[in-house]
Design a protein around this motif. Structure first.
Motif, PDB file in Angstrom:
ATOM      1  N   MET A   1       0.836  -1.212  -0.016  1.00  0.00           N
ATOM      2  CA  MET A   1       0.101   0.063   0.008  1.00  0.00           C
ATOM      3  C   MET A   1       1.032   1.275   0.103  1.00  0.00           C
ATOM      4  O   MET A   1       2.039   1.384   0.526  1.00  0.00           O
ATOM      5  CB  MET A   1      -0.930  -0.041   1.244  1.00  0.00           C
ATOM      6  N   ARG A   2       0.384   2.477  -0.558  1.00  0.00           N
ATOM      7  CA  ARG A   2       1.176   3.665  -0.527  1.00  0.00           C
ATOM      8  C   ARG A   2       0.989   4.170   0.773  1.00  0.00           C
ATOM      9  O   ARG A   2       0.276   4.158   1.440  1.00  0.00           O
ATOM     10  CB  ARG A   2       0.818   4.503  -1.777  1.00  0.00           C
ATOM     11  N   ILE A   3       1.734   5.364   0.830  1.00  0.00           N
ATOM     12  CA  ILE A   3       1.782   6.080   1.903  1.00  0.00           C
ATOM     13  C   ILE A   3       0.374   6.570   2.484  1.00  0.00           C
ATOM     14  O   ILE A   3       0.044   6.804   3.535  1.00  0.00           O
ATOM     15  CB  ILE A   3       2.838   7.223   2.117  1.00  0.00           C
ATOM     16  N   GLU A   5      -2.529   5.504   1.831  1.00  0.00           N
ATOM     17  CA  GLU A   5      -3.623   4.518   2.332  1.00  0.00           C
ATOM     18  C   GLU A   5      -3.123   3.914   3.786  1.00  0.00           C
ATOM     19  O   GLU A   5      -3.953   3.982   4.392  1.00  0.00           O
ATOM     20  CB  GLU A   5      -3.711   3.397   1.226  1.00  0.00           C
ATOM     21  N   THR A  14       0.251  11.664   6.665  1.00  0.00           N
ATOM     22  CA  THR A  14       1.586  11.117   5.822  1.00  0.00           C
ATOM     23  C   THR A  14       2.896  11.687   6.311  1.00  0.00           C
ATOM     24  O   THR A  14       4.045  11.128   6.369  1.00  0.00           O
ATOM     25  CB  THR A  14       1.596  11.412   4.141  1.00  0.00           C
ATOM     26  N   ALA A  28      10.146   1.996   4.559  1.00  0.00           N
ATOM     27  CA  ALA A  28       9.194   1.885   3.494  1.00  0.00           C
ATOM     28  C   ALA A  28      10.430   1.109   2.291  1.00  0.00           C
ATOM     29  O   ALA A  28      11.209   1.303   2.241  1.00  0.00           O
ATOM     30  CB  ALA A  28       8.823   3.336   2.780  1.00  0.00           C
ATOM     31  N   ARG A  30      10.677   1.038  -1.856  1.00  0.00           N
ATOM     32  CA  ARG A  30      10.490   1.715  -2.911  1.00  0.00           C
ATOM     33  C   ARG A  30       9.852   1.126  -4.057  1.00  0.00           C
ATOM     34  O   ARG A  30      10.523   0.071  -4.404  1.00  0.00           O
ATOM     35  CB  ARG A  30      11.592   2.613  -3.208  1.00  0.00           C
ATOM     36  N   SER A  31       8.657   1.507  -4.763  1.00  0.00           N
ATOM     37  CA  SER A  31       8.558   0.928  -5.958  1.00  0.00           C
ATOM     38  C   SER A  31       9.462   1.771  -7.035  1.00  0.00           C
ATOM     39  O   SER A  31      10.408   2.338  -6.939  1.00  0.00           O
ATOM     40  CB  SER A  31       7.017   1.227  -6.223  1.00  0.00           C
ATOM     41  N   TYR A  35       7.697   5.666  -5.384  1.00  0.00           N
ATOM     42  CA  TYR A  35       6.744   5.606  -4.428  1.00  0.00           C
ATOM     43  C   TYR A  35       6.999   4.719  -3.366  1.00  0.00           C
ATOM     44  O   TYR A  35       7.527   3.602  -3.361  1.00  0.00           O
ATOM     45  CB  TYR A  35       5.231   5.413  -4.769  1.00  0.00           C
ATOM     46  N   ARG A  36       6.932   5.249  -2.098  1.00  0.00           N
ATOM     47  CA  ARG A  36       6.870   4.454  -0.655  1.00  0.00           C
ATOM     48  C   ARG A  36       5.723   3.279  -0.788  1.00  0.00           C
ATOM     49  O   ARG A  36       4.707   3.632  -1.048  1.00  0.00           O
ATOM     50  CB  ARG A  36       6.740   5.411   0.481  1.00  0.00           C
ATOM     51  N   GLU A  37       6.156   2.085  -0.480  1.00  0.00           N
ATOM     52  CA  GLU A  37       5.412   1.132  -0.341  1.00  0.00           C
ATOM     53  C   GLU A  37       5.552   0.371   1.027  1.00  0.00           C
ATOM     54  O   GLU A  37       6.443   0.141   1.531  1.00  0.00           O
ATOM     55  CB  GLU A  37       5.740   0.118  -1.325  1.00  0.00           C
ATOM     56  N   TYR A  38       4.253   0.228   1.547  1.00  0.00           N
ATOM     57  CA  TYR A  38       4.171  -0.532   2.911  1.00  0.00           C
ATOM     58  C   TYR A  38       3.482  -1.619   2.852  1.00  0.00           C
ATOM     59  O   TYR A  38       2.421  -1.853   2.190  1.00  0.00           O
ATOM     60  CB  TYR A  38       3.481   0.506   3.997  1.00  0.00           C
TER      61      TYR A  38
END
Length: 126
Positions: A1-3, A5, A14, A28, A30-31, A35-38
């Motif tokens: 999920m992104r930051i 969400e 955020t 996080a 990184r995609s 983008y940060r992905e969690y």
């Protein structure tokens, strides 16, 4: 999920998530587009951090709890380091209670001296 969400699901901003990341409490991935992905684990970590902050712990206090969850424990308080933080915090709270009771006694004594007929009211009394 992104930051965004994660922020929505955890009930934080955020900005707070970025700060937790800067402090090393969450990490996080990184995609490809940066983008940060969690993951769900990060949501659990943020929830633990928030619940600790809500009762007066600091971010530094939260570190052992986060480490305990990352180590695979069901609870952030399951590790000896977390228990030590709980014990220290309880001792601090006990000290604060003693200090407040002492201050209360001093104020009550001052009231009794300056207003002999006045009565002390408890919280909730009218």
């Amino acid at each position: 999920m992104r930051i965004g969400e994660l922020a929505r699901r955890a009930g934080v901003s955020t900005r707070a998530l970025r700060y937790y990341e800067q402090q090393g409490l969450i990490t996080a991935r990184r995609s490809a587009n940066g983008y940060r992905e969690y993951g769900e684990t990060d949501l659990r970590l943020v929830s633990e951090i928030r619940s600790l902050l809500a009762v007066g712990f600091t971010l530094d206090d939260a570190r052992p709890f986060v480490a305990c969850l990352r180590a695979g424990h069901e609870s952030g308080g399951a590790c000896p380091e977390s228990v030590a933080v709980y014990q220290r915090k309880l001792a601090e709270i006990d000290d604060e209670i003693r200090a407040l009771l002492s201050r209360r006694a001093e104020v009550a004594a001052q009231l009794a001296t300056t207003c002999p007929g006045c009565t002390l009211r408890r919280v909730g009394e009218q």
